[in-house]
Write a protein that holds these residues in place. Structure first.
Motif, short mmCIF file in Angstrom:
data_model
loop_
_atom_site.label_atom_id
_atom_site.label_comp_id
_atom_site.label_asym_id
_atom_site.label_seq_id
_atom_site.Cartn_x
_atom_site.Cartn_y
_atom_site.Cartn_z
N ALA A 74 -40.31 22.46 -20.49
CA ALA A 74 -39.17 22.54 -21.41
C ALA A 74 -38.35 21.24 -21.41
CB ALA A 74 -38.27 23.72 -21.05
N ASP A 75 -38.11 20.69 -20.23
CA ASP A 75 -37.33 19.44 -20.15
C ASP A 75 -38.07 18.28 -20.81
OD1 ASP A 75 -35.28 20.72 -18.87
OD2 ASP A 75 -35.84 20.05 -16.86
N TRP A 76 -39.38 18.25 -20.62
CA TRP A 76 -40.18 17.20 -21.26
C TRP A 76 -40.12 17.30 -22.78
CZ3 TRP A 76 -42.73 13.17 -18.90
CH2 TRP A 76 -42.84 13.22 -17.51
N LEU A 77 -40.21 18.52 -23.27
CA LEU A 77 -40.17 18.73 -24.72
C LEU A 77 -38.80 18.33 -25.27
CD1 LEU A 77 -41.47 19.71 -27.31
CD2 LEU A 77 -40.79 22.05 -26.72
N ASN A 78 -37.75 18.71 -24.58
CA ASN A 78 -36.40 18.32 -25.02
C ASN A 78 -36.22 16.80 -25.02
OD1 ASN A 78 -35.52 20.95 -25.44
ND2 ASN A 78 -34.77 21.19 -23.34
N GLU A 79 -36.80 16.16 -24.02
CA GLU A 79 -36.73 14.69 -23.93
C GLU A 79 -37.42 14.06 -25.15
OE1 GLU A 79 -36.17 10.85 -21.85
OE2 GLU A 79 -35.17 12.80 -21.89
N MET A 80 -38.59 14.53 -25.46
CA MET A 80 -39.33 13.99 -26.60
C MET A 80 -38.60 14.26 -27.91
SD MET A 80 -43.41 14.30 -27.42
CE MET A 80 -43.44 16.09 -27.57
N LYS A 81 -38.04 15.44 -28.02
CA LYS A 81 -37.32 15.83 -29.24
C LYS A 81 -36.07 14.97 -29.44
CE LYS A 81 -35.39 19.93 -31.55
NZ LYS A 81 -35.17 21.39 -31.40
N GLN A 82 -35.30 14.75 -28.38
CA GLN A 82 -34.08 13.96 -28.47
C GLN A 82 -34.40 12.50 -28.80
OE1 GLN A 82 -30.66 14.99 -28.20
NE2 GLN A 82 -30.61 13.00 -29.19
N ALA A 83 -35.42 11.96 -28.13
CA ALA A 83 -35.80 10.57 -28.37
C ALA A 83 -36.27 10.38 -29.81
CB ALA A 83 -36.88 10.14 -27.39
N ASN A 84 -37.04 11.32 -30.31
CA ASN A 84 -37.54 11.21 -31.69
C ASN A 84 -36.39 11.28 -32.68
OD1 ASN A 84 -40.00 11.04 -33.37
ND2 ASN A 84 -39.24 12.95 -34.20
N SER A 85 -35.44 12.16 -32.43
CA SER A 85 -34.27 12.26 -33.31
C SER A 85 -33.48 10.96 -33.31
CB SER A 85 -33.36 13.41 -32.86
OG SER A 85 -34.01 14.65 -33.00
N ASN A 86 -33.38 10.33 -32.15
CA ASN A 86 -32.66 9.06 -32.05
C ASN A 86 -33.37 7.95 -32.82
OD1 ASN A 86 -30.70 10.22 -30.47
ND2 ASN A 86 -31.52 9.46 -28.54
N VAL A 87 -34.70 7.92 -32.73
CA VAL A 87 -35.45 6.90 -33.48
C VAL A 87 -35.19 7.06 -34.98
CG1 VAL A 87 -37.74 6.10 -34.17
CG2 VAL A 87 -37.27 6.60 -31.77
N VAL A 88 -35.24 8.28 -35.46
CA VAL A 88 -35.02 8.55 -36.88
C VAL A 88 -33.61 8.13 -37.29
CG1 VAL A 88 -34.83 10.36 -38.63
CG2 VAL A 88 -36.71 10.42 -36.97
N ALA A 89 -32.62 8.47 -36.47
CA ALA A 89 -31.22 8.15 -36.78
C ALA A 89 -30.99 6.64 -36.76
CB ALA A 89 -30.29 8.84 -35.79
N PHE A 90 -31.50 5.96 -35.74
CA PHE A 90 -31.32 4.51 -35.63
C PHE A 90 -32.01 3.79 -36.78
CE2 PHE A 90 -30.76 4.94 -30.78
CZ PHE A 90 -29.37 4.98 -30.92
N THR A 91 -33.20 4.27 -37.13
CA THR A 91 -33.94 3.64 -38.23
C THR A 91 -33.19 3.77 -39.54
OG1 THR A 91 -36.05 4.11 -37.12
CG2 THR A 91 -36.14 3.58 -39.47
N ALA A 92 -32.62 4.94 -39.77
CA ALA A 92 -31.85 5.16 -41.00
C ALA A 92 -30.64 4.25 -41.05
CB ALA A 92 -31.42 6.63 -41.09
N SER A 93 -29.96 4.07 -39.91
CA SER A 93 -28.79 3.20 -39.86
C SER A 93 -29.17 1.76 -40.11
CB SER A 93 -28.11 3.32 -38.49
OG SER A 93 -27.59 4.62 -38.30
#
Length: 245
Positions: free
Chosen positions: A147-166
């Motif tokens: 579960a922690d690994w999945l949350n880590e991957m999910k958060q990192a992916n969301s950050n990539v998307v957000a940073f790319t959009a900015s």
């Protein structure tokens, strides 16, 4: 006319390195060549454009998120490979339920095995789809303690998307466009100053400018070394990607 000042490809310098180089040269000229009449007007213009570049760089830094993107990309890749390693290990687990859970999860990962090697936008989309599929197997995820690994991957992916959009926002484009214009202006003034100094040294006596040119060339050599190192690193990364493709 013989070149007395070492050449440097200014357009290859990253924004922060370009400004640092220009500021270094400006400070040197203001200290060592302030009384050289051949560049008096150009030196004033150079100081003004370097100040403009400093201000523009502050604006660009608000939107220059490349390092953040790469950091989060590495973070999600680490989570991806970490999860898969655990899953494959659990496929040999003595507990049959854990073995079955690992087999189901591995089948999902197999569909996305090339995801970390894809271009950023495609990787982000595939990671999103992978996470959605994994979230339908919550019991298996929990059983293997992922579960922690999945949350880590999910958060990192969301950050990539957000940073790319900015980074790709309209404001970021405008800021970079302004920075590009200022850099072109700074490069032109720098080129005029160095040309005038070389012409003066040729007409008067190169020995008069020997110390000044030595210090200018030392700075240019330093930045040319950085450019060569970065070029080598890019080539090394490209070769590594080709080998792992």
């Amino acid at each position: 006319m013989k070149k007395l000042i070492t050449s440097i490809t200014l357009r290859n310098l990253r924004n922060n390195m370009h400004f640092a180089f220009m500021r270094s040269i400006l400070e040197l000229l203001q200290t060592k060549a302030a009384t050289v009449t051949h560049i008096k007007q150009q030196l004033t213009a150079f100081a003004a454009v370097v100040a403009d570049e400093d201000a523009a760089l502050d604006i660009v830094k608000r939107y220059e998120l490349t390092e953040n993107i790469h950091a989060e990309d590495r973070r999600r890749d680490t989570a991806f490979y970490g999860m898969r390693e655990i899953i494959r290990s659990c496929m040999r687990h003595f507990d049959a339920d854990k073995r079955d859970a690992a087999i189901r999860l591995d089948a999902v990962f197999e569909d996305y095995k090339k995801t970390p090697k894809k271009p950023l936008p495609e990787e982000s989309a595939d990671m999103h789809n992978l996470i959605q599929r994994l979230e339908t197997l919550t019991a298996d995820i929990a059983l293997l303690g992922l579960a922690d690994w999945l949350n880590e991957m999910k958060q990192a992916n969301s950050n990539v998307v957000a940073f790319t959009a900015s980074r790709e926002s309209e404001a970021a484009v405008r800021a970079q466009f302004k920075m590009t214009g200022i850099r072109i202006e700074a490069d032109a003034v720098y080129a005029e100053i160095t040309a005038r100094l070389e012409a003066a040294a040729t007409l008067e006596s190169s020995d008069t400018y020997k110390i000044l040119f030595g210090e200018i060339n030392a700075r240019i050599t330093e930045y040319n070394t950085i450019l060569m190192r970065e070029k080598g690193l890019r080539q090394s990364n490209k070769n590594s990607e080709n080998i792992n493709a």
